[in-house]
Design a protein around this motif. Sequence first.
Motif, PDB file in Angstrom:
ATOM      1  N   HIS A   1       2.564  -1.977   9.821  1.00  0.00           N
ATOM      2  CA  HIS A   1       3.546  -1.260   9.099  1.00  0.00           C
ATOM      3  C   HIS A   1       2.597  -0.837   7.842  1.00  0.00           C
ATOM      4  N   PHE A   2       1.374  -0.943   7.598  1.00  0.00           N
ATOM      5  CA  PHE A   2       0.708  -0.352   6.503  1.00  0.00           C
ATOM      6  C   PHE A   2       0.102   0.850   7.102  1.00  0.00           C
ATOM      7  N   ALA A   3      -0.424   0.879   8.419  1.00  0.00           N
ATOM      8  CA  ALA A   3      -0.794   2.148   9.042  1.00  0.00           C
ATOM      9  C   ALA A   3       0.154   3.099   9.210  1.00  0.00           C
ATOM     10  N   ARG A   4       1.271   2.733   9.296  1.00  0.00           N
ATOM     11  CA  ARG A   4       2.479   3.603   9.445  1.00  0.00           C
ATOM     12  C   ARG A   4       2.854   4.167   8.202  1.00  0.00           C
ATOM     13  N   LEU A   5       2.869   3.224   7.002  1.00  0.00           N
ATOM     14  CA  LEU A   5       3.173   3.817   5.837  1.00  0.00           C
ATOM     15  C   LEU A   5       2.027   4.968   5.299  1.00  0.00           C
ATOM     16  N   GLU A   6       0.803   4.406   5.648  1.00  0.00           N
ATOM     17  CA  GLU A   6      -0.303   5.623   5.053  1.00  0.00           C
ATOM     18  C   GLU A   6      -0.025   6.763   5.838  1.00  0.00           C
ATOM     19  N   ARG A   7       0.348   6.830   7.125  1.00  0.00           N
ATOM     20  CA  ARG A   7       0.557   7.908   7.918  1.00  0.00           C
ATOM     21  C   ARG A   7       1.837   8.938   7.177  1.00  0.00           C
ATOM     22  N   SER A   8       2.920   7.935   7.168  1.00  0.00           N
ATOM     23  CA  SER A   8       3.980   8.736   6.428  1.00  0.00           C
ATOM     24  C   SER A   8       3.705   9.111   5.047  1.00  0.00           C
ATOM     25  N   LEU A   9       2.944   8.599   4.262  1.00  0.00           N
ATOM     26  CA  LEU A   9       2.674   9.131   2.887  1.00  0.00           C
ATOM     27  C   LEU A   9       1.699  10.383   3.151  1.00  0.00           C
ATOM     28  N   SER A  10       0.768  10.241   4.134  1.00  0.00           N
ATOM     29  CA  SER A  10      -0.182  11.592   4.062  1.00  0.00           C
ATOM     30  C   SER A  10       0.613  12.521   4.598  1.00  0.00           C
ATOM     31  N   GLU A  11       1.503  12.473   5.683  1.00  0.00           N
ATOM     32  CA  GLU A  11       2.275  13.725   6.241  1.00  0.00           C
ATOM     33  C   GLU A  11       2.962  14.324   5.023  1.00  0.00           C
ATOM     34  N   LEU A  12       3.442  13.699   3.985  1.00  0.00           N
ATOM     35  CA  LEU A  12       4.008  14.337   3.008  1.00  0.00           C
ATOM     36  C   LEU A  12       3.051  14.489   1.658  1.00  0.00           C
ATOM     37  N   GLN A  13       1.999  14.187   1.637  1.00  0.00           N
ATOM     38  CA  GLN A  13       1.063  14.543   0.603  1.00  0.00           C
ATOM     39  C   GLN A  13       1.368  13.665  -0.802  1.00  0.00           C
ATOM     40  N   ILE A  14       1.810  12.658  -0.244  1.00  0.00           N
ATOM     41  CA  ILE A  14       2.174  11.547  -1.317  1.00  0.00           C
ATOM     42  C   ILE A  14       0.691  10.574  -1.400  1.00  0.00           C
ATOM     43  N   ALA A  15       0.244  10.304  -2.582  1.00  0.00           N
ATOM     44  CA  ALA A  15      -0.861   9.300  -2.411  1.00  0.00           C
ATOM     45  C   ALA A  15      -0.541   7.893  -2.181  1.00  0.00           C
ATOM     46  N   MET A  16      -1.449   6.751  -1.754  1.00  0.00           N
ATOM     47  CA  MET A  16      -0.901   5.646  -1.755  1.00  0.00           C
ATOM     48  C   MET A  16      -0.887   5.040  -3.031  1.00  0.00           C
ATOM     49  N   PRO A  17       0.186   4.407  -3.473  1.00  0.00           N
ATOM     50  CA  PRO A  17       0.161   4.060  -5.052  1.00  0.00           C
ATOM     51  C   PRO A  17      -0.655   3.188  -5.369  1.00  0.00           C
ATOM     52  N   MET A  18      -1.231   2.415  -4.227  1.00  0.00           N
ATOM     53  CA  MET A  18      -2.508   1.367  -4.622  1.00  0.00           C
ATOM     54  C   MET A  18      -3.220   1.140  -3.491  1.00  0.00           C
ATOM     55  N   SER A  19      -4.387   0.460  -3.577  1.00  0.00           N
ATOM     56  CA  SER A  19      -5.054   0.141  -2.496  1.00  0.00           C
ATOM     57  C   SER A  19      -4.114  -0.848  -1.397  1.00  0.00           C
ATOM     58  N   ARG A  20      -4.529  -0.820  -0.093  1.00  0.00           N
ATOM     59  CA  ARG A  20      -3.993  -1.829   0.591  1.00  0.00           C
ATOM     60  C   ARG A  20      -3.797  -3.261   0.099  1.00  0.00           C
ATOM     61  N   LYS A  21      -4.999  -3.465  -0.386  1.00  0.00           N
ATOM     62  CA  LYS A  21      -5.289  -4.950  -0.820  1.00  0.00           C
ATOM     63  C   LYS A  21      -4.381  -5.033  -1.812  1.00  0.00           C
ATOM     64  N   ALA A  22      -4.200  -4.282  -2.778  1.00  0.00           N
ATOM     65  CA  ALA A  22      -3.510  -4.461  -4.224  1.00  0.00           C
ATOM     66  C   ALA A  22      -2.124  -4.735  -3.820  1.00  0.00           C
ATOM     67  N   LEU A  23      -1.668  -3.746  -2.762  1.00  0.00           N
ATOM     68  CA  LEU A  23      -0.142  -3.467  -2.550  1.00  0.00           C
ATOM     69  C   LEU A  23       0.188  -4.847  -1.610  1.00  0.00           C
ATOM     70  N   THR A  24      -0.641  -5.412  -0.835  1.00  0.00           N
ATOM     71  CA  THR A  24      -0.500  -6.442  -0.218  1.00  0.00           C
ATOM     72  C   THR A  24      -0.232  -7.577  -1.303  1.00  0.00           C
ATOM     73  N   LEU A  25      -0.976  -7.931  -2.201  1.00  0.00           N
ATOM     74  CA  LEU A  25      -1.042  -8.906  -3.050  1.00  0.00           C
ATOM     75  C   LEU A  25       0.546  -8.808  -4.048  1.00  0.00           C
ATOM     76  N   VAL A  26       0.938  -7.405  -4.087  1.00  0.00           N
ATOM     77  CA  VAL A  26       2.301  -7.386  -4.684  1.00  0.00           C
ATOM     78  C   VAL A  26       3.364  -7.611  -3.914  1.00  0.00           C
ATOM     79  N   LEU A  27       3.087  -7.400  -2.517  1.00  0.00           N
ATOM     80  CA  LEU A  27       4.278  -7.685  -1.600  1.00  0.00           C
ATOM     81  C   LEU A  27       4.496  -8.954  -1.437  1.00  0.00           C
ATOM     82  N   ARG A  28       3.034  -9.793  -1.539  1.00  0.00           N
ATOM     83  CA  ARG A  28       3.172 -11.318  -1.388  1.00  0.00           C
ATOM     84  C   ARG A  28       3.797 -11.946  -2.434  1.00  0.00           C
ATOM     85  N   GLU A  29       3.287 -11.493  -3.647  1.00  0.00           N
ATOM     86  CA  GLU A  29       3.809 -11.784  -4.986  1.00  0.00           C
ATOM     87  C   GLU A  29       5.539 -11.678  -4.969  1.00  0.00           C
TER      88      GLU A  29
END
Length: 287
Positions: free
Chosen positions: A49-77
Amino acid sequence: MGRIAYVNGRFERHAEAFVHIEDRGYQLADAVYEVWALFDGKLADLEGHFARLERSLSELQIAMPMSRKALTLVLRETVRQNRIRDGLLYLQVSRGVAPRDHAFPTNPVPPAVVITAKAIDRTEAEAKAAKGVSVITVPENRWGRCDIKTVGLLPNAMAKQAARLQGAAEAWFVDDLGFVTEGASSNAWIVKADGTVKTRDTNANILRGVTRHTLLDILQAEGIAIDQSPFTPEEALTAREAFITGAGALVLPVIAVDGKPIGSGTVGPMTSLLRRLYIEQAQASAL
Ligand code: PLP
């Protein structure tokens, strides 16, 4: 304890969580999303899901809002704060808030992030899977970039509503050549008379389902024949079995199309096996 949502850096009570009126996701569907199935509080197919998220964002030229690691922490929280064991985790990233204009903001704005989680009753889900569901067919009327998981889901919402009105759980889009593309919120599959498992290839204008991908790996490991090519609703009706896949559906048997039964009109052994194998694999590899 009530539900908690993550909105742009803060955890808030779900009922009081809002985005700005000029969020481009709200006004222009200029946003992408991902949904993870949660097993025992852990994220299934995390990396897919992360790989597809990054691809979707990059196709739309939207930056990842934070690193995968940071986003994982927020998702888990978010999962932790909602105390969810089995459920679904929703992440939406929009281009951000900017004065309304179709073109992208010239002064870059930070992407806006929303995360919510909801519990699923797995006993109920298993009961639904044991019975199987019906699908209807609707003409494909979506844009040409269904490979990007955007929140522009109006055709999908309308198709799903049409399905609901006809007592069905899902709608399969059918393209101009008469082939099924995918479901409104799932990928479509059939099991042919010879046991081959068939689903549309991802060169078609469909979402590259993460569940689809994991299931293809399982099929390969099990030595089950795979055919990634288009099929028609008529072919589905002569198939032995049919099913849909997705983070919500997992592997869900389809027993009728447009009111006509598939095979015996009951849940078939291959679909039951694949559901079990997928869930076992998801549980074992959830992070
Ligand atoms: N196709 C569409 C249109 C979807 O919306 C979804 C899931 O929401 C899928 C397929 C299945 O994708 P995944 O297995 O990654 O959940």
